[in-house]
Design a protein around this motif. Sequence first.
Motif, PDB file in Angstrom:
ATOM      1  N   GLY A  32       2.086   1.921  -3.412  1.00 46.52           N
ATOM      2  CA  GLY A  32       1.018   2.470  -4.238  1.00 46.52           C
ATOM      3  C   GLY A  32       0.859   3.963  -4.026  1.00 46.52           C
ATOM      4  O   GLY A  32       0.742   4.743  -4.978  1.00 46.52           O
ATOM      5  N   GLY A  78       0.459  -1.306 -13.876  1.00 45.98           N
ATOM      6  CA  GLY A  78      -0.923  -1.045 -14.251  1.00 45.98           C
ATOM      7  C   GLY A  78      -1.039  -0.244 -15.539  1.00 45.98           C
ATOM      8  O   GLY A  78      -0.094   0.444 -15.956  1.00 45.98           O
ATOM      9  N   VAL A 136       0.754  -0.381  -8.935  1.00 42.76           N
ATOM     10  CA  VAL A 136       1.353   0.933  -9.114  1.00 42.76           C
ATOM     11  C   VAL A 136       2.410   0.949 -10.215  1.00 42.76           C
ATOM     12  O   VAL A 136       2.538   1.935 -10.938  1.00 42.76           O
ATOM     13  N   SER A 153       0.825  -1.210   0.000  1.00 44.22           N
ATOM     14  CA  SER A 153       0.000   0.000   0.000  1.00 44.22           C
ATOM     15  C   SER A 153       0.859   1.259   0.000  1.00 44.22           C
ATOM     16  O   SER A 153       0.548   2.242  -0.689  1.00 44.22           O
ATOM     17  N   THR A 181      -2.760   0.999  -4.273  1.00 47.00           N
ATOM     18  CA  THR A 181      -2.849   0.019  -5.344  1.00 47.00           C
ATOM     19  C   THR A 181      -1.614  -0.876  -5.411  1.00 47.00           C
ATOM     20  O   THR A 181      -0.479  -0.415  -5.260  1.00 47.00           O
ATOM     21  N   GLY A 205      -0.297   2.924 -14.687  1.00 49.26           N
ATOM     22  CA  GLY A 205       0.681   2.890 -13.611  1.00 49.26           C
ATOM     23  C   GLY A 205       1.926   3.703 -13.903  1.00 49.26           C
ATOM     24  O   GLY A 205       2.054   4.352 -14.954  1.00 49.26           O
TER      25      GLY A 205
END
Length: 446
Positions: free
Chosen positions: A182, A232, A229, A179, A226, A235
């Motif tokens: 992200g 994506g 990160v 997290s 996310t 991303g």
Amino acid sequence: MSTYAEKLATRFTGLKYAALPENTTHGVKRLLLDYLGVAVGGSQHDSGEAARAFAKHEGGKGPARIIGDNASVSMTTAAFANAISSHSLELDDIDVLALFHFSPPVYSSALAAAEGSSANGKDLIVALAAGCEMMERASRAANPSMRNRGFHTTPNAGVFGSTIAAAKMLKLNAAKTVSALGMAGAQSAGLMEMYGPSMQKRFNPGPAARSGITSALMAKLGFTGTALVFEGERGWLNAYSDQRKPHALDEGLDGDYPLDIEFKPYSCARPIHNAIDCALEIRKQPGFDPKKVTSIDIERHEDWSKYHRNATPTTYHEAQVSLPFSVAVAMLEGKALLKQYSDKNIRNADVKRLSALARFETVRLPRGVSVRITVTQSDGMIYTSQVDYPKGSIQNSMSDDELRVKFDSLASPVIGAKKATALADMAMNVEKVASISEMLKLTIVR
């Protein structure tokens, strides 16, 4: 299948002091010595002074010290100010590709978080090693495309390094570290539009250091980020690079990571150092006379050929990213330390004359930072020097003693010789330090 953030989080949360190879721990300690000297010295220069003033203006007591000051503030605010101070002299470290500086974002974040979590020296070493590794993995996955698109690697990749360093200090588990990564990606920023008379370049690592601690603290409090990160569709890699190498993020995750850190003997942008070494080599040659120089032809690799060409700097910030100015002062004074990047030299007619003689050409050279300089004199003498590995590089390294001399030159005038000696000894033996706060108290100005 695990995402890159999940794989990286697993590696870094499981990284222990006992598993680090000796060359990594020694390298991390060498960089700690260098960082502290540069940060202490930089804290007393204009951009560092402004950062310290801002940190105190934010108000409030906290656990983390402002380097070169007598105030303690929040972890995030201290990390921000210290990152700017440590980038204020153009003497901070560099990675082997000459793309970014490890210590301003990573070390500033780790030290502030170490104070906030009452960490010891062994904890700090692991956090620093992990943060530097994360930063370099991110850089290798996105560069050189990221830099060529105009994004500054130190903050853009540094935010991930500072986040991992803070996550280690705050003892986040793997899920919370994912997290934090992200949220780090959400705060990644920094532009290469930073060369000129302003302090712009000095600012860039500040937000990256602050954001690393912010990301780790938010994750610790339960805020989720996310896991996609990096890879994506929208991303970090897709946003910042046109030639992505995502495998660099997880390559060799099960083994030791070769952490190669280079150091600066000259007070200017690292890609200029090769040119300074050329100038110093030419200066030593029999018959060389700067007053007789009629032309200075500078050949650079295409990676850096378009940078650092300003021959008429108006401030020392601008001079420190000027290759013509740096070559001129090196030829005239045989040095390129902070003293050479002075208003006096910026106005000096001899420096101006030599700077104006610089002519650039882009050629194929062995390395991105390689430089070849040819100097012609009015008496017909011609001197040529090519440098591929500048002083301070892995192949042409600065010794521990040379780093100590550099540290003393920066720290002793600010905190006094006695405290500087104690601080240097603690940095090089930080694994024995029970409290990072006790070490940083030595950075209080005398």
